[in-house]
Motif scaffolding. Structure first.
Motif, PDB file in Angstrom:
ATOM      1  N   VAL A  19     -10.346 -26.129   9.870  1.00  0.00           N
ATOM      2  CA  VAL A  19     -10.658 -25.049  10.818  1.00  0.00           C
ATOM      3  C   VAL A  19     -10.293 -23.697  10.205  1.00  0.00           C
ATOM      4  O   VAL A  19     -11.078 -22.747  10.252  1.00  0.00           O
ATOM      5  N   TYR A  20      -9.119 -23.620   9.586  1.00  0.00           N
ATOM      6  CA  TYR A  20      -8.716 -22.371   8.946  1.00  0.00           C
ATOM      7  C   TYR A  20      -9.643 -22.027   7.787  1.00  0.00           C
ATOM      8  O   TYR A  20      -9.980 -20.864   7.575  1.00  0.00           O
ATOM      9  N   ARG A  21     -10.060 -23.036   7.039  1.00  0.00           N
ATOM     10  CA  ARG A  21     -11.016 -22.786   5.956  1.00  0.00           C
ATOM     11  C   ARG A  21     -12.324 -22.244   6.522  1.00  0.00           C
ATOM     12  O   ARG A  21     -12.914 -21.326   5.959  1.00  0.00           O
ATOM     13  N   HIS A  40     -14.896 -12.823  -1.898  1.00  0.00           N
ATOM     14  CA  HIS A  40     -15.457 -14.130  -2.220  1.00  0.00           C
ATOM     15  C   HIS A  40     -14.673 -15.215  -1.506  1.00  0.00           C
ATOM     16  O   HIS A  40     -13.489 -15.053  -1.218  1.00  0.00           O
ATOM     17  N   TYR A  41     -15.339 -16.326  -1.263  1.00  0.00           N
ATOM     18  CA  TYR A  41     -14.671 -17.509  -0.708  1.00  0.00           C
ATOM     19  C   TYR A  41     -14.750 -18.612  -1.749  1.00  0.00           C
ATOM     20  O   TYR A  41     -15.811 -18.897  -2.282  1.00  0.00           O
ATOM     21  N   PHE A  42     -13.621 -19.224  -2.023  1.00  0.00           N
ATOM     22  CA  PHE A  42     -13.556 -20.377  -2.905  1.00  0.00           C
ATOM     23  C   PHE A  42     -12.954 -21.521  -2.109  1.00  0.00           C
ATOM     24  O   PHE A  42     -11.850 -21.389  -1.573  1.00  0.00           O
ATOM     25  N   HIS A  43     -13.681 -22.604  -2.019  1.00  0.00           N
ATOM     26  CA  HIS A  43     -13.238 -23.763  -1.242  1.00  0.00           C
ATOM     27  C   HIS A  43     -12.111 -24.467  -1.994  1.00  0.00           C
ATOM     28  O   HIS A  43     -12.320 -25.006  -3.095  1.00  0.00           O
ATOM     29  N   GLY A  44     -10.934 -24.457  -1.413  1.00  0.00           N
ATOM     30  CA  GLY A  44      -9.746 -25.001  -2.063  1.00  0.00           C
ATOM     31  C   GLY A  44      -9.891 -26.402  -2.618  1.00  0.00           C
ATOM     32  O   GLY A  44      -9.522 -26.655  -3.769  1.00  0.00           O
ATOM     33  N   PRO A  45     -10.399 -27.358  -1.830  1.00  0.00           N
ATOM     34  CA  PRO A  45     -10.521 -28.719  -2.361  1.00  0.00           C
ATOM     35  C   PRO A  45     -11.484 -28.837  -3.541  1.00  0.00           C
ATOM     36  O   PRO A  45     -11.398 -29.798  -4.296  1.00  0.00           O
ATOM     37  N   GLU A  46     -12.385 -27.883  -3.716  1.00  0.00           N
ATOM     38  CA  GLU A  46     -13.227 -27.899  -4.916  1.00  0.00           C
ATOM     39  C   GLU A  46     -12.443 -27.373  -6.113  1.00  0.00           C
ATOM     40  O   GLU A  46     -12.599 -27.852  -7.231  1.00  0.00           O
ATOM     41  N   LEU A  47     -11.594 -26.401  -5.850  1.00  0.00           N
ATOM     42  CA  LEU A  47     -10.782 -25.823  -6.920  1.00  0.00           C
ATOM     43  C   LEU A  47      -9.663 -26.775  -7.334  1.00  0.00           C
ATOM     44  O   LEU A  47      -9.362 -26.914  -8.524  1.00  0.00           O
TER      45      LEU A  47
END
Length: 84
Positions: A19-21, A40-47
Motif C-alpha cells: 500500500v505504501y509503495r 522517479h519511482y523505483f520498485h524496491g523488490p525489483e532493486l
C-alpha cells in the motif's frame, strides 16, 4: 525496499508495504504528470528482490554483502535513469 517478514502484513493503519509503495508510485506519477521530470519511482523488490533476503540479518537491513549487492544493482538500475 524489501522486508519479507512485513510483506502482506497490515500495520496499525491497515496498510501493508505494498500500500505504501502504491501511494509512493501514485505520488511520483502525479508529480511527473504535472511536469516534474526529475522525480522517479523505483520498485524496491525489483532493486533488491527476495533472492537476496538471506543477506538481511534482521530481515530488514542488508548486511555488508547485501549492501554490496544493493550498491551494484543501484548502479545498474537506478543511475542510468537518473543520469538520463
Amino acid at each position: 525496499i524489501s522486508s519479507p517478514p512485513h510483506e502482506g502484513v497490515n500495520n496499525l493503519h491497515c496498510a501493508d508495504v505494498d500500500v505504501y509503495r502504491k501511494w509512493t508510485r501514485d505520488a511520483v506519477e502525479a508529480l511527473r504528470k504535472y511536469g516534474d521530470a526529475h522525480v522517479h519511482y523505483f520498485h524496491g523488490p525489483e532493486l533488491y528482490p527476495n533472492e537476496f533476503c538471506h543477506l538481511m540479518d534482521d530481515g530488514v537491513h542488508p548486511n555488508a554483502e547485501g549492501q554490496r549487492v544493493l550498491a551494484k544493482r543501484y548502479l545498474e538500475m537506478v543511475m542510468p535513469r537518473l543520469m538520463g
